[in-house]
Write an enzyme that holds these catalytic residues in place. Structure first.
Site, PDB file in Angstrom:
ATOM      1  N   ARG A  52       0.838  -1.208   0.000  1.00  0.00           N
ATOM      2  CA  ARG A  52       0.000   0.000   0.000  1.00  0.00           C
ATOM      3  C   ARG A  52       0.869   1.253   0.000  1.00  0.00           C
ATOM      4  O   ARG A  52       0.558   2.242  -0.651  1.00  0.00           O
ATOM      5  CB  ARG A  52      -0.946   0.006   1.209  1.00  0.00           C
ATOM      6  CG  ARG A  52      -1.663   1.352   1.361  1.00  0.00           C
ATOM      7  CD  ARG A  52      -2.879   1.372   2.288  1.00  0.00           C
ATOM      8  NE  ARG A  52      -2.813   0.461   3.400  1.00  0.00           N
ATOM      9  CZ  ARG A  52      -2.061   0.634   4.497  1.00  0.00           C
ATOM     10  NH1 ARG A  52      -1.309   1.705   4.629  1.00  0.00           N
ATOM     11  NH2 ARG A  52      -2.075  -0.272   5.448  1.00  0.00           N
ATOM     12  N   TYR A 104     -17.799  17.464 -12.806  1.00  0.00           N
ATOM     13  CA  TYR A 104     -18.141  16.046 -12.972  1.00  0.00           C
ATOM     14  C   TYR A 104     -19.135  15.622 -11.868  1.00  0.00           C
ATOM     15  O   TYR A 104     -18.970  15.985 -10.706  1.00  0.00           O
ATOM     16  CB  TYR A 104     -16.846  15.222 -12.886  1.00  0.00           C
ATOM     17  CG  TYR A 104     -17.078  13.743 -12.933  1.00  0.00           C
ATOM     18  CD1 TYR A 104     -17.451  13.120 -14.116  1.00  0.00           C
ATOM     19  CD2 TYR A 104     -16.940  12.962 -11.793  1.00  0.00           C
ATOM     20  CE1 TYR A 104     -17.682  11.754 -14.161  1.00  0.00           C
ATOM     21  CE2 TYR A 104     -17.164  11.597 -11.831  1.00  0.00           C
ATOM     22  CZ  TYR A 104     -17.541  11.002 -13.019  1.00  0.00           C
ATOM     23  OH  TYR A 104     -17.773   9.657 -13.052  1.00  0.00           O
ATOM     24  N   ASP A 176      -8.824  19.424 -12.546  1.00  0.00           N
ATOM     25  CA  ASP A 176      -9.124  18.102 -13.100  1.00  0.00           C
ATOM     26  C   ASP A 176      -8.751  18.165 -14.580  1.00  0.00           C
ATOM     27  O   ASP A 176      -9.400  18.838 -15.372  1.00  0.00           O
ATOM     28  CB  ASP A 176     -10.620  17.800 -12.905  1.00  0.00           C
ATOM     29  CG  ASP A 176     -11.013  16.404 -13.401  1.00  0.00           C
ATOM     30  OD1 ASP A 176     -10.348  15.883 -14.318  1.00  0.00           O
ATOM     31  OD2 ASP A 176     -12.008  15.849 -12.887  1.00  0.00           O
ATOM     32  N   LYS A 201      -9.921   7.379 -18.455  1.00  0.00           N
ATOM     33  CA  LYS A 201     -10.325   7.988 -19.717  1.00  0.00           C
ATOM     34  C   LYS A 201      -9.147   8.013 -20.697  1.00  0.00           C
ATOM     35  O   LYS A 201      -8.621   6.980 -21.021  1.00  0.00           O
ATOM     36  CB  LYS A 201     -10.897   9.386 -19.443  1.00  0.00           C
ATOM     37  CG  LYS A 201     -11.837   9.435 -18.224  1.00  0.00           C
ATOM     38  CD  LYS A 201     -13.141   8.704 -18.421  1.00  0.00           C
ATOM     39  CE  LYS A 201     -13.955   8.524 -17.140  1.00  0.00           C
ATOM     40  NZ  LYS A 201     -14.289   9.735 -16.410  1.00  0.00           N
TER      41      LYS A 201
HETATM   42  C1  LIG Z   1     -14.677  10.021 -15.121  1.00  0.00           C
HETATM   43  C2  LIG Z   1     -14.290  11.309 -14.522  1.00  0.00           C
HETATM   44  C3  LIG Z   1     -13.978  11.421 -13.163  1.00  0.00           C
HETATM   45  C4  LIG Z   1     -14.078  10.246 -12.210  1.00  0.00           C
HETATM   46  O1  LIG Z   1     -13.151   9.246 -12.506  1.00  0.00           O
HETATM   47  P1  LIG Z   1     -13.379   7.676 -12.206  1.00  0.00           P
HETATM   48  O2  LIG Z   1     -12.154   7.056 -12.743  1.00  0.00           O
HETATM   49  O3  LIG Z   1     -14.638   7.281 -12.910  1.00  0.00           O
HETATM   50  O4  LIG Z   1     -13.520   7.558 -10.735  1.00  0.00           O
HETATM   51  C5  LIG Z   1     -13.570  12.650 -12.691  1.00  0.00           C
HETATM   52  N1  LIG Z   1     -13.504  13.730 -13.499  1.00  0.00           N
HETATM   53  C6  LIG Z   1     -13.803  13.664 -14.798  1.00  0.00           C
HETATM   54  C7  LIG Z   1     -13.700  14.893 -15.624  1.00  0.00           C
HETATM   55  C8  LIG Z   1     -14.212  12.467 -15.356  1.00  0.00           C
HETATM   56  O5  LIG Z   1     -14.530  12.415 -16.647  1.00  0.00           O
END
Ligand SMILES: *Cc1c(COP(=O)(O)O)cnc(C)c1O
Length: 395
Positions: A52, A104, A176, A201
């Site tokens: 961890r 988000y 983000d 993504k």
């Molecule tokens: C998908 C997404 C998240 C969350 O990510 P996960 O991997 O699904 O937990 C956060 N911010 C944006 C802009 C996203 O597209």
């Protein structure tokens, strides 16, 4: 092995310190499953002790993403939300967050339903309006939370302007960077303090892993995030770290191809009589086109568009053949999604409508199909819908 050359981004994706394994020359990062590591003496522990706290495979991804974002330290998490939630743990009871209003859906839920229970306050603002951002500041404001381009309306926030405001009141700027990735935008170089990723993504890019990351460029913040990562424990598993590492190698080619297609598709939609509105920061009439051009190297591969009605959306989803209709984005295959019932389902309807996320809005993440095929697919679907609405018989 240290790579001293000042390679361009595309080359760095492949030629970094994990180009090959120093012990045997393997050209793929080994997956280290061990949860614990043998120590040679009571007094002297090795670099790794428990999985961890640190793991060589996870660390490979962490150093790669830190390097690509031009930060000093990276941290990998089991999901984007795990990364975002861990970053919010920098805050304490009584602190306040100024946060972009079309954030988000999962981040919206975390801030409104979880952080609020711990006495962490928030104000949602339209971050394209700097006056509104300044008015939202309170004496206890500690974080400005930016998502740009935003989801799903692709509003663009001036990262440098927000970072300057944050610095002037001693607060941190979180960005983000999921939609653009460091291939197109490097928030740390624009003054941000904490970069967040859903590596699910574009970074991994193949719809086959859920992962997240944090990158910082300050040793004090690095220490705090490292401590929180180990304390909270939402770390990324090793198989998943390997998948993200593999996906990252093709990040630039995927991004560059998809951006070109996205612009073509956005232009097609904008000129189509059945499409009410197109949201894409690569279109010259986008309200923040200039800011986008200035702070990034491309508008990304995600666009949204509004059809005439909720019924038209339903028909469009049924009639189109190429995109998968699914939650998520940033993959080799194009993904069509319906924010009202997917990414933003966690947001109450009145909040959604207030933000302009209507029931007739669709979001498209452009993949690697030939753009002409997507345009043809969409064109046939839109014509069929128009014909149906005119009461014509459609075979
Ligand atoms: C998908 C997404 C998240 C969350 O990510 P996960 O991997 O699904 O937990 C956060 N911010 C944006 C802009 C996203 O597209």
């Amino acid at each position: 092995m240290t790579i001293e050359h000042n390679f361009s981004f595309e080359t760095k994706l492949l030629h970094n310190e994990h180009k090959y394994d120093p012990t045997n020359g393997a050209v793929s990062v080994p997956i280290q499953h061990a949860s614990t590591f043998h120590q040679h003496s009571v007094d002297e522990f090795g670099k790794y002790d428990y999985g961890r706290s640190a793991n060589p495979t996870r660390e490979a991804f962490e150093t790669v993403i830190a390097n690509l974002e031009e930060g000093t330290n990276g941290y990998a998490f089991s999901s984007g939300m795990a990364a975002i939630s861990t970053a919010f743990l920098l805050l304490s009871q009584g602190d306040h967050v100024v946060i972009t209003e079309d954030v988000y859906g999962g981040t919206y839920r975390m801030v409104t339903e979880v952080l609020s229970r711990f006495g962490i306050e928030h104000t949602f603002v339209d971050m394209t309006d700097l006056t509104a951002v300044k008015q939202a500041i309170r004496p206890n404001t500690k974080v400005f939370y930016v998502e740009t381009p935003s989801n799903p309306l692709l509003k663009v926030t001036d990262i440098r302007a927000i970072s300057d405001i944050a610095k002037s009141v001693g607060a941190l700027t979180f960005v983000d960077n999921t939609f653009l990735t460091p291939a197109l935008q490097k928030p740390l170089l624009l003054g941000a303090d904490v970069v967040l990723h859903s590596a699910t993504k574009f970074l991994s890019g193949h719809s086959d892993v859920v992962a997240g990351a944090i990158v910082v460029n300050d040793s004090d913040l690095a220490k705090q995030i490292g401590f929180l990562q180990n304390s909270f424990g939402a770390v990324l598993g090793v198989q998943d770290a390997w998948l993200v590492l593999r996906g990252i190698k093709t990040l630039s080619v995927r991004m560059n191809f998809s951006i070109k297609s996205a612009l073509q598709i956005a232009n097609f939609l904008q000129n189509h009589p059945s499409v009410k509105k197109v949201y894409y920061p690569g279109l010259t009439d986008h309200p923040q086109y200039e800011i986008q051009k200035e702070q990034s190297e491309g508008a990304g591969a995600v666009l949204s568009f509004e059809l005439e009605s909720e019924e038209a959306v339903k028909q469009f989803v049924e009639l189109t053949e190429i995109p998968v209709f699914a939650v998520s984005l940033g993959a080799v295959e194009s993904i069509l999604s319906y924010p009202a019932k997917m990414s933003h389902a966690a947001m109450p309807i009145e909040q959604r409508l207030k933000r302009g996320i209507s029931q007739s809005l669709l979001r498209l993440s452009v993949g690697l199909e030939h753009p002409d095929d997507i345009i043809k697919d969409f064109s046939v679907a839109l014509e069929t819908i128009a014909a149906k609405n005119q009461g014509e018989i459609v075979r």
